[in-house]
Design a protein around this motif. Structure first.
Motif, short mmCIF file in Angstrom:
data_model
loop_
_atom_site.label_atom_id
_atom_site.label_comp_id
_atom_site.label_asym_id
_atom_site.label_seq_id
_atom_site.Cartn_x
_atom_site.Cartn_y
_atom_site.Cartn_z
N ARG A 46 6.05 18.81 -13.33
CA ARG A 46 7.83 19.01 -14.28
C ARG A 46 8.56 19.03 -12.93
NH1 ARG A 46 6.34 19.40 -19.53
NH2 ARG A 46 3.75 19.95 -19.94
N LEU A 47 8.87 18.46 -12.10
CA LEU A 47 10.31 18.75 -11.71
C LEU A 47 10.73 17.68 -12.37
CD1 LEU A 47 9.39 18.54 -7.67
CD2 LEU A 47 9.25 20.14 -8.74
N ALA A 48 12.55 18.09 -12.17
CA ALA A 48 13.50 17.71 -12.28
C ALA A 48 13.87 16.38 -12.52
CB ALA A 48 14.58 18.52 -13.09
N GLY A 49 13.50 15.63 -10.78
CA GLY A 49 13.80 14.09 -10.48
C GLY A 49 12.90 13.92 -9.01
N VAL A 50 13.29 12.77 -8.78
CA VAL A 50 12.55 11.99 -7.86
C VAL A 50 14.21 10.99 -6.76
CG1 VAL A 50 10.30 11.94 -8.66
CG2 VAL A 50 12.15 10.13 -8.53
N VAL A 51 13.57 11.21 -5.24
CA VAL A 51 15.50 10.76 -4.54
C VAL A 51 14.19 9.85 -3.75
CG1 VAL A 51 16.37 11.39 -2.72
CG2 VAL A 51 15.77 13.28 -4.31
N LEU A 52 14.45 8.54 -4.20
CA LEU A 52 14.06 7.46 -3.69
C LEU A 52 14.37 6.56 -2.66
CD1 LEU A 52 13.55 6.29 -7.40
CD2 LEU A 52 12.15 7.42 -5.79
N GLY A 53 14.77 5.44 -1.73
CA GLY A 53 15.01 4.06 -1.06
C GLY A 53 14.09 3.23 -0.78
N ALA A 54 14.32 2.01 -0.52
CA ALA A 54 14.19 0.79 -0.01
C ALA A 54 14.62 -0.38 0.21
CB ALA A 54 12.84 0.56 -0.89
N CYS A 55 14.03 -0.78 1.44
CA CYS A 55 15.06 -1.82 1.50
C CYS A 55 14.15 -3.01 2.23
CB CYS A 55 15.74 -1.14 2.88
SG CYS A 55 17.17 -0.27 3.15
N LEU A 56 15.05 -4.34 1.95
CA LEU A 56 14.32 -5.61 3.04
C LEU A 56 14.64 -5.47 4.51
CD1 LEU A 56 15.59 -8.19 0.04
CD2 LEU A 56 13.09 -6.67 0.06
N CYS B 273 14.75 -4.33 -4.69
CA CYS B 273 15.49 -4.26 -6.10
C CYS B 273 13.70 -3.89 -6.68
CB CYS B 273 16.81 -5.33 -6.51
SG CYS B 273 17.95 -4.09 -5.78
N GLU B 274 13.07 -5.12 -5.83
CA GLU B 274 11.96 -5.76 -6.72
C GLU B 274 10.71 -4.50 -6.70
OE1 GLU B 274 8.18 -8.65 -6.61
OE2 GLU B 274 9.90 -9.03 -4.97
N LEU B 275 11.13 -3.71 -5.60
CA LEU B 275 10.42 -2.39 -5.37
C LEU B 275 11.17 -1.41 -5.92
CD1 LEU B 275 7.80 -0.87 -4.30
CD2 LEU B 275 9.00 -0.60 -2.04
N LEU B 276 12.19 -0.74 -5.44
CA LEU B 276 13.14 0.12 -6.09
C LEU B 276 13.38 0.28 -7.82
CD1 LEU B 276 16.30 0.12 -4.44
CD2 LEU B 276 14.09 1.92 -4.67
N ARG B 277 13.11 -1.46 -7.93
CA ARG B 277 12.37 -1.26 -9.82
C ARG B 277 11.51 -0.63 -10.46
NH1 ARG B 277 13.89 -5.64 -9.83
NH2 ARG B 277 16.25 -5.66 -10.54
N LYS B 278 10.71 -0.40 -9.56
CA LYS B 278 8.83 -0.24 -10.32
C LYS B 278 9.35 1.25 -9.76
CE LYS B 278 7.12 -4.82 -8.63
NZ LYS B 278 5.60 -5.38 -7.37
N LEU B 279 9.54 0.97 -9.18
CA LEU B 279 9.32 2.90 -8.67
C LEU B 279 10.38 2.93 -9.76
CD1 LEU B 279 9.67 3.33 -4.98
CD2 LEU B 279 7.60 3.26 -6.05
N CYS B 280 11.58 2.98 -9.94
CA CYS B 280 12.67 3.74 -10.89
C CYS B 280 11.42 3.68 -12.29
CB CYS B 280 14.41 3.06 -11.46
SG CYS B 280 14.54 3.19 -9.41
N ASP B 281 11.05 2.33 -12.84
CA ASP B 281 10.10 2.12 -13.80
C ASP B 281 9.05 3.23 -13.65
OD1 ASP B 281 11.36 0.17 -15.18
OD2 ASP B 281 10.25 -1.45 -14.45
N ALA B 282 8.44 3.65 -13.01
CA ALA B 282 7.57 4.96 -13.31
C ALA B 282 7.83 7.04 -12.66
CB ALA B 282 6.62 5.13 -11.67
N GLU C 106 0.84 -1.56 0.40
CA GLU C 106 0.45 0.14 -0.25
C GLU C 106 0.73 0.93 -0.17
OE1 GLU C 106 -2.16 -3.55 1.52
OE2 GLU C 106 -0.56 -3.03 2.39
N GLU C 107 1.75 1.34 0.42
CA GLU C 107 2.66 2.01 0.95
C GLU C 107 3.63 2.72 -0.45
OE1 GLU C 107 3.88 2.90 5.60
OE2 GLU C 107 4.99 1.42 4.67
N ALA C 108 3.94 1.35 -1.27
CA ALA C 108 4.38 1.23 -3.01
C ALA C 108 3.40 2.13 -3.61
CB ALA C 108 4.90 0.22 -3.32
N ALA C 109 2.39 1.78 -3.26
CA ALA C 109 1.53 2.43 -4.92
C ALA C 109 1.26 3.68 -4.06
CB ALA C 109 0.00 1.89 -4.39
N VAL C 110 1.32 4.24 -2.88
CA VAL C 110 1.53 5.95 -2.39
C VAL C 110 2.94 6.86 -3.38
CG1 VAL C 110 1.85 7.61 -0.94
CG2 VAL C 110 0.46 5.52 -0.52
N MET C 111 4.17 6.09 -2.87
CA MET C 111 5.45 6.45 -3.73
C MET C 111 5.09 6.37 -5.42
SD MET C 111 7.37 3.37 -1.11
CE MET C 111 9.10 4.71 -1.65
N ALA C 112 4.17 5.56 -5.77
CA ALA C 112 4.47 5.75 -7.31
C ALA C 112 2.89 6.65 -7.73
CB ALA C 112 3.39 4.53 -7.79
#
Length: 251
Positions: free
Chosen positions: A95-105, A112-121, A79-85
């Motif tokens: 139209r911001l230039a970038g985002v700052v992300l991080g997630a851990c197991l 990496c699975e969640l970060l890959r989804k967020l990076c794709d988004a 649910e939190e991942a959906a909020v982040m997306a």
């Protein structure tokens, strides 16, 4: 110098983290090159409001939005991942230039699975891996994962409580990165420390450049202002920016 060009000098960047419009204005006035836009800097930064993102999009320098839905651990639920997306979509929409992300197991490794989804988004936006990196058990392995995921930089104190305490590890990370990803120190970066980071090959710097606000006793007594609360200082930004540029110009 023999006058022969050796190619362009490495880009130097001062990124200032802010959590309100006044901080954004101070960072720009002081000469910051980039802004990390947050809410609640007193707990390491959370996702800024859509309205603050929209205001920051008018800035003359790049602005990256922190994407972190709550304080505490960097282990996020579905649910939190959906909020982040959705927050990444807001950063894109404004139209911001970038985002700052991080997630851990739960074991501390990067998720990496969640970060890959967020990076794709966040495709098409610049991406910084934030200080969740400081909690991983193997920094070299996490650096390789960050490169694979497409991050442009890692914000880190080298796993220490401050960047200067983590200088040895930051130096190692610069060597491991070998130009594939920027290593950007954060955590107590001040003008008198910049030369040490510079000698390690670091050219991007992250700081709050803050000063303690004047207290309004009535606001403090009601809990509307914290005692010792800080705000971005134009003078602090300017001093750090000039220190970095003096080093750059001396190259």
């Amino acid at each position: 110098m023999n006058g022969k060009s050796l190619g362009p000098a490495p880009q130097t960047v001062l990124e200032v983290c802010v959590d309100n419009v006044a901080g954004l204005e101070a960072a720009i006035a002081g000469g910051a090159d980039r802004v990390e836009l947050c809410a609640a800097l007193d707990c390491g930064g959370l996702t800024p409001s859509h309205g603050l993102m929209r205001a920051a999009a008018q800035a003359p320098i790049p602005v990256y939005a922190m994407i972190r839905p709550r304080s505490g651990s960097f282990v996020f639920s579905g649910e939190e991942a959906a909020v982040m997306a959705a927050d990444i979509a807001a950063a894109r929409e404004t139209r911001l230039a970038g985002v700052v992300l991080g997630a851990c197991l739960p074991d501390g490794q990067l998720d990496c699975e969640l970060l890959r989804k967020l990076c794709d988004a966040a495709s098409g936006l610049q991406k910084t891996l934030h200080r969740a990196f400081d909690l991983v058990p193997d920094h070299a392995a996490a650096l390789e994962q960050a490169v694979t995921l497409g991050f442009g930089r890692i914000l880190t104190s080298g796993g220490a409580l401050s960047a200067i305490a983590g200088l040895e590890q930051l130096t190692n990370l610069v060597q491991v990165a070998n130009g594939r990803i920027a290593i950007m120190p954060g955590g107590g970066v001040r003008p008198e420390l910049v030369a040490s980071f510079w000698q390690a090959g670091i050219r991007e710097f992250h700081a709050s450049c803050s000063a303690v606000m004047e207290e309004v006793p009535r606001l403090v007594s009601f809990g509307f202002q914290r005692s010792g609360q800080s705000q971005t200082s134009v003078d602090a930004v300017r001093k750090l920016a000039l220190t970095i540029r003096d080093l750059r110009d001396a190259m």
